[in-house]
Design a protein around this motif. Structure first.
Motif: not given
Length: 271
Positions: A9-27, A67-71, A260-265
């Motif tokens: 994720v690339e922000y158009d500027g600076e994000a002051e804070s971010s709170y996230n949940e990720v579901r990417m771990t196989p069962v 932060h300006r980006s998130l990976s 902008r958000q870019v996703v690659k698998v």
């Protein structure tokens, strides 16, 4: 298989804070074994994990500093198995007596509501396994897979009327029709290796994918997008009532409204 899921994720500027949940771990279950998994967040920050109500592993992290980006990079190694032989299904009468947690998967949601008469046309004279396949294959015939034709908020009924959608839409339609027929059904998200004949050790462009599981005495998985049973090429990450229970990334941030958000698998067959 080795799976690498990268979200940038690339922000158009600076994000002051971010709170996230990720579901990417196989069962880990009867259809697959997760041998290794790693989640890397940049900027670096502590990560907590828990199991949600539906049994999915959720990784939670906060970025309280600007932060300006998130990976987010999730890397997993998973051994998958083919489908098991089907047991004799419960009778329709027994299915009507179901209660408890499984019965929750009979309740329609806003995204999965479908007209009962569409489902009942596929049930007449068939046992639950036969009816489930007939319903799921009918979805494949009626709703064409057309990338970009719908949005993340498209409902099952809208996709059915349009006659096109993406794998998320076909799964929502199938779940809705299975429930309308009297079969508990759940939405499944994960990954699909696009080529059964891929050379061992060669990374290929994979994809996030969605399919369904219905219950007739045991959970059985079907893929309406590919009109197939779910097997070694599928990797389960999350299950729920519909997509709203299983998004790979969900969160909020304080900062600029655009970005902008870019996703690659990337999927690699290891054996």
């Amino acid at each position: 298989m080795r799976i690498r899921h990268l979200t940038q994720v690339e922000y158009d500027g600076e994000a002051e804070s971010s709170y996230n949940e990720v579901r990417m771990t196989p069962v880990d279950d009867h259809g697959q074994t997760t041998l290794a998994q790693r989640l890397t967040i940049r900027p670096a920050t502590p990560v907590w994990t828990y199991r949600d109500y539906w049994g999915t592993q959720v990784s939670v992290f906060d970025l309280p500093k600007a932060h300006r980006s998130l990976s987010i990079e999730a890397v997993s190694r998973v051994e998958t198995y083919g489908p098991r032989p089907l047991s004799k299904p419960l009778s329709w009468g027994a299915l009507r007596q179901i209660d408890g947690p499984i019965a929750e998967m009979l309740r329609p949601t806003e995204r999965t509501t479908m007209a009962p008469d569409v489902a009942q046309a596929q049930v007449h004279g068939r046992d639950p396994h036969e009816a489930a396949e007939a319903i799921t294959w009918a979805v494949h015939e009626r709703v064409a897979y057309v990338p970009g034709s719908t949005g993340v908020l498209t409902s099952a009924r809208e996709a059915w009327e349009l006659g096109k959608g993406v794998c998320q839409d076909l799964a929502h339609v199938a779940v809705g029709l299975l429930r309308a027929a009297g079969l508990p059904a759940r939405y499944v998200s994960g990954y699909l290796h696009p080529s059964r004949d891929a050379p061992i050790g060669e990374p290929v462009v994979g994809q996030s994918h969605a399919w369904v599981e219905y219950w007739a005495g045991e959970w059985v998985a079907l893929d309406p997008t590919n009109r197939s049973k779910v097997g070694e090429s599928h990797v389960v990450v999350a299950r729920g009532r519909d997509y709203s229970d299983v998004p790979p990334l969900k969160g909020i941030y304080q900062g600029p409204p655009a970005g902008r958000q870019v996703v690659k698998v990337e999927v690699t067959r290891l054996a």
